[in-house]
Structure formats: structure tokens, C-alpha cells
Scaffold this motif. Structure first.
Motif, PDB file in Angstrom:
ATOM      1  N   ARG A 220     -41.911   6.601  69.724  1.00 37.82           N
ATOM      2  CA  ARG A 220     -42.421   6.034  70.973  1.00 37.82           C
ATOM      3  C   ARG A 220     -43.396   4.891  70.696  1.00 37.82           C
ATOM      4  NH1 ARG A 220     -43.318  11.591  73.006  1.00 37.82           N
ATOM      5  NH2 ARG A 220     -41.724  12.135  74.532  1.00 37.82           N
ATOM      6  N   ARG A 224     -43.129   1.068  72.033  1.00 37.34           N
ATOM      7  CA  ARG A 224     -44.183   0.389  72.812  1.00 37.34           C
ATOM      8  C   ARG A 224     -44.609  -0.909  72.124  1.00 37.34           C
ATOM      9  NH1 ARG A 224     -46.087   5.798  73.579  1.00 37.34           N
ATOM     10  NH2 ARG A 224     -47.512   5.557  71.805  1.00 37.34           N
ATOM     11  N   MET A 241     -32.996   5.427  71.827  1.00 32.79           N
ATOM     12  CA  MET A 241     -34.054   6.205  72.470  1.00 32.79           C
ATOM     13  C   MET A 241     -33.478   7.421  73.199  1.00 32.79           C
ATOM     14  SD  MET A 241     -37.100   5.253  71.809  1.00 32.79           S
ATOM     15  CE  MET A 241     -37.944   6.222  73.063  1.00 32.79           C
ATOM     16  N   GLU A 253     -36.428  13.148  80.113  1.00 37.14           N
ATOM     17  CA  GLU A 253     -37.025  11.863  79.724  1.00 37.14           C
ATOM     18  C   GLU A 253     -35.932  10.860  79.347  1.00 37.14           C
ATOM     19  OE1 GLU A 253     -40.368  10.120  76.585  1.00 37.14           O
ATOM     20  OE2 GLU A 253     -40.133  12.296  76.837  1.00 37.14           O
TER      21      GLU A 253
END
Length: 477
Positions: A220, A224, A241, A253
């Protein structure tokens, strides 16, 4: 509970005895198909007489023929190299870049690194080197757990007249990540990202590497960072992802990422979701996702169908599996070896061995089995004490000109040892070494114990001498 059958219905094995007919057809084909004729010579001719037999065959090789033969024999490194050398001496023929690359991969599999670098030098002399050459070598080194050598390969590119660029940088990171060395890849990225401006592929490689570590927080973090520097994720990044979130059990998610994407989900993303639902025994969700994909206009490919078949196998719904296969046939989407292996794995693990044989018999007419397929079937027969059947599958595999992998050899050799047929096991072991395939320590150790037990130290010494011919070569040029 399904009862394990001991293959009492011998009619089920009728397919195995078509070998004579198959062989006679092959003889007709061989006379007009130079590739199959070469393969037949390589499978049957002793190593020392191979060049002479090939010369006497009168075959004129072309780039397509050579590339095809090299690909078929890529598991047999030194035998493959002997043919490569012979072909290179033929009139009006020159090796292509693809032929060199296939040969480099084959040699690396059996750790013949010095010969591999000799080929690199040969390519340099002919101005044939490119970025992919070094990416292949980096991949092979990392798979062999030789990280320093992989990094050396990247650093030495300049010396060979091929300055490393972003594609090479990504190749090194990918090789490290795929061999479960993502921390090393991250260190190299952090130290060199100012020299090579990262793109979406660079970040996707690292995200996937951390996802498979598994280290979801780090994945993650890299995602980002990617967005923060203004590098837009592409459909591949989103797919990765979704995959790593599903692997971590965070399906909700993953679905949110699919919802927030600025592009339509690919068949890969749908295959990941279907596969995940199958693992979690959420068969209705798997079916709904497949139907949603069709409604959205995304064409199902063999990977999505394989995921759906896997879900039905997990739920023990064999009739639905066959319905999916029928639908694939109607839509003109042929199954592949992965399709076959998913079904066979499910049937064998549940003890439904007779049905596994029936499926194998039926599906080999529609798709080519791979090394895993043959290994699976041979192992099944060995475990069911049906060694004759295992040997028949082996014979069929050789009739198909398929070169066994190290694992396939090992499974049959171990099965022969288990039944006390040491002589046949030694013949296979010698054949394995002759083809340039390095045996595992476990297989050699098993054979060694039995030979000592039978007082056949002379045979052991002979096999050990054969093994010594495959000594590890220097790792670099």
C-alpha cells in the motif's frame, strides 16, 4: 466419500495402447516434417553419434525449425546445446536472436553458466545483443538463488555495449521480486531511482513483490508513493492490487478498487475475483462475478474459465465443470494444460483416480499436456502401485517428443526404487544425465542407498562419473 479405485476396469486403459497406431502415423509425418524428424533422432540417438546421424539425415534447417527444436528440448540443456552447435555449422543458416535466447535459458537451467556467457560473447561479436538478453540472464540467476550474479549481469551490460536503461532496471527488479527477494529489489530501487525515472511498470513490480512477500502495508505504501509523485496507476497496477488484496482475504477492499478504477476491469481482474471466491467456497459469488463480466462486455478467456472450473472443483461440482468445458468448446475457447491440471489435481486429491484417467484420455485430444500433467499422472500411478501404467504414460510422453523435466524423471525413478526395480531406475537416471538434466540430491541419494544395499558399487561409481560431467561451471564470464 469417493472410494479409490485400483484400476480394475482395464478397458479404461485402451487409450494407452494406441501407441502403435500413433507411432505408425508419426513415421509418415516424420518423412515430411523435418522438425519431428530431428526430434525423433534426438530422443533416440546416443549422444556421441548425434552429429553423424543428423548429418546423414539430409535435413536442411531453417530458423523456424531450429527455434522449434530448441524450445521442445529446453529441459535437456546439454543435448539442446549439442543440437544448437550442430545447427550453427549448417550451410546457409545463421542462429537468430530468439535461438540464442532459448539456448541461454536452457543452459542456465542446468547451471552451465560458462557456456551461457560464451554464447553472450558470440552474440556480441555478431552485434546481436539486446536488453532482453541480459534480462533473461538476470531472471535465470535469481531463480538459481544467485543474486550477486544477477546484479553483476546488470552492472556489466555497459561493458558489452548495451547501456542499461529503464527496461533493464525493471528487468532486474522483476527478477528479484519473482524470486522472493523483494527487500533486495527495494534497496536497489531506493539507491538507483534517481538514475532511472520509475514508470508505472516499475512501481507495479514492487507492489506485486511486496504483496507476495506478503507485506500488504508496504505494498500500500508503494502504491501511495506512486500516486503521490504523479505516476498514474495503469490497468496492470490495478490488477496487481486486486490480486494481492484478494490473496490477503480483503475481497471487499479489492472490489472497492475495481469500483474506483477509471477504466473497465480486464479479464485478469475478473479471473482473480472468481478464483478468490472459489477458494473461499463462495461459489454463488464466483458465478455472479463471471456473469457480471459477460454483462459488462468483457470477453472471457481461458484464464477466467480456469478460475471458474477451479471454483467448481473446490465445491466438488464435477457436472458443472463439464458444462463449463462444453461452453468453452461452443465459444471456440480451447482448454490449455492449466485447465487439465486443475481438474486432475481435484480428482486425484479426492481419490477419484479412474475419473482422472478418463479426463486425461479425453482432454489430451484437445490440449497438449505439460510437465506438471505428466508428472501428476505418473506420480498417481506410482502411488497406486500401478507401475506399468506409469511407464505407459512415460512411453506416450516420449512418443509425443516431449522431453521430461527433472521432476518428471524424479517421480518415476522414485517410483521404480519403491518397487525395487533398481535396474530400470538406473537406466532412467543415466538417460536424465545424458540429456543434461541435473538430478536432485534426494533422487540420487535414494538410488545410491539401494545400489549399496544390493552390492552394486560398480554401477554407483559409473553413475557418479556421469554426474561429474555436469559439474557446476563458473558463474560469470
Amino acid at each position: 466419500m469417493i472410494k479409490t479405485c485400483k484400476f480394475q476396469n482395464k478397458s479404461a486403459w485402451g487409450w494407452l495402447f494406441f501407441a502403435r497406431n500413433y507411432s505408425s502415423r508419426e513415421q509418415i509425418i516424420d518423412s515430411s516434417d523435418p522438425t519431428k524428424k530431428i526430434c525423433k533422432i534426438m530422443m533416440s540417438c546416443p549422444k556421441l553419434g548425434l552429429d553423424t546421424t543428423l548429418n546423414q539425415s539430409g535435413i536442411r534447417v531453417t530458423p523456424d525449425i531450429v527455434e522449434d527444436v530448441l524450445k521442445r528440448f529446453e529441459n535437456a540443456g546439454m543435448l539442446c546445446y549439442q543440437f544448437f552447435e550442430w545447427a550453427g555449422k549448417q550451410r546457409n543458416y545463421s542462429h537468430t536472436i530468439r535461438a540464442y535466447h532459448t539456448m541461454i535459458e536452457s543452459l542456465a537451467k542446468v547451471r552451465q553458466y560458462q557456456i551461457m556467457w560464451d554464447l553472450v560473447n558470440s552474440m556480441r561479436a555478431k552485434s546481436m545483443l539486446n536488453i532482453e538478453t541480459f534480462c533473461i540472464i538476470m531472471r535465470k540467476y535469481t531463480r538459481g538463488r544467485k543474486l550477486d550474479e544477477a546484479i553483476y549481469t546488470f552492472n556489466v551490460m555497459e561493458k558489452y555495449g548495451i547501456p542499461p536503461n529503464l527496461a533493464a532496471f525493471n528487468g532486474l527488479l522483476s527478477a528479484l521480486c519473482k524470486s522472493k527477494n523483494v527487500r533486495k529489489a527495494q534497496d536497489i530501487f531506493d539507491n538507483m531511482k534517481d538514475k532511472f525515472t520509475p514508470d508505472s511498470k516499475t512501481y507495479s513490480i514492487l507492489i506485486e513483490g511486496w504483496g507476495k512477500a506478503p507485506n500488504l502495508p508496504k505494498a500500500r505504501e508503494i502504491f501511495r508513493e506512486m500516486v503521490k509523485i504523479g505516476c498514474d496507476p495503469d490497468i496492470v497496477t490495478y490488477g496487481i492490487m486486486v490480486d494481492i488484496l484478494c490473496r490477503a482475504g480483503r475481497v471487499d477492499e479489492a472490489l472497492q478498487i475495481v469500483k474506483d478504477m477509471n477504466c473497465k476491469p480486464t479479464s485478469f481482474i475478473y479471473s482473480v475475483l472468481v478464483h478468490t471466491y472459489g477458494i473461499e467456497n463462495r461459489i454463488e459469488d464466483a458465478i455472479d462475478t463471471f456473469l457480471e463480466m459477460e454483462r459488462n462486455g468483457t470477453r472471457a478467456d481461458v484464464a477466467v474459465y480456469n478460475a471458474l472450473i477451479g471454483a467448481f472443483c473446490k465445491a466438488n461440482k464435477l457436472k458443472h465443470v463439464y458444462k463449463v468445458l462444453n461452453e468453452m468448446n461452443c465459444k471456440g475457447i480451447p482448454p490449455n494444460s492449466r485447465t487439465l491440471n486443475i481438474i486432475l489435481t481435484s480428482l486425484i486429491s479426492s481419490g477419484n483416480t479412474d475419473e482422472a484417467v478418463r479426463v486425461f484420455h479425453k482432454m489430451i485430444k484437445k490440449c497438449e499436456p505439460d510437465a506438471d500433467t505428466y508428472t501428476m499422472m505418473i506420480k498417481m500411478f506410482c502411488e497406486e502401485n500401478e507401475l506399468k501404467m506409469a511407464l505407459k504414460v512415460w512411453k506416450y510422453m516420449k512418443l509425443k517428443r516431449y522431453v521430461p523435466s527433472m521432476h518428471t524423471f524424479s517421480v518415476l525413478i522414485n517410483g521404480l526404487c519403491e518397487k525395487g526395480n533398481v535396474t530400470k531406475a538406473c537406466v532412467l537416471f543415466e538417460d536424465m544425465v545424458e540429456k543434461g538434466i541435473r538430478p536432485s540430491r534426494v533422487t540420487f541419494g535414494r538410488l545410491r542407498q539401494l545400489l549399496i544395499k544390493e552390492g552394486r558399487e560398480d554401477v554407483l561409481e559409473f553413475l557418479q562419473e556421469k554426474m561429474n560431467l555436469l559439474v557446476q561451471e563458473p558463474l560469470c564470464d
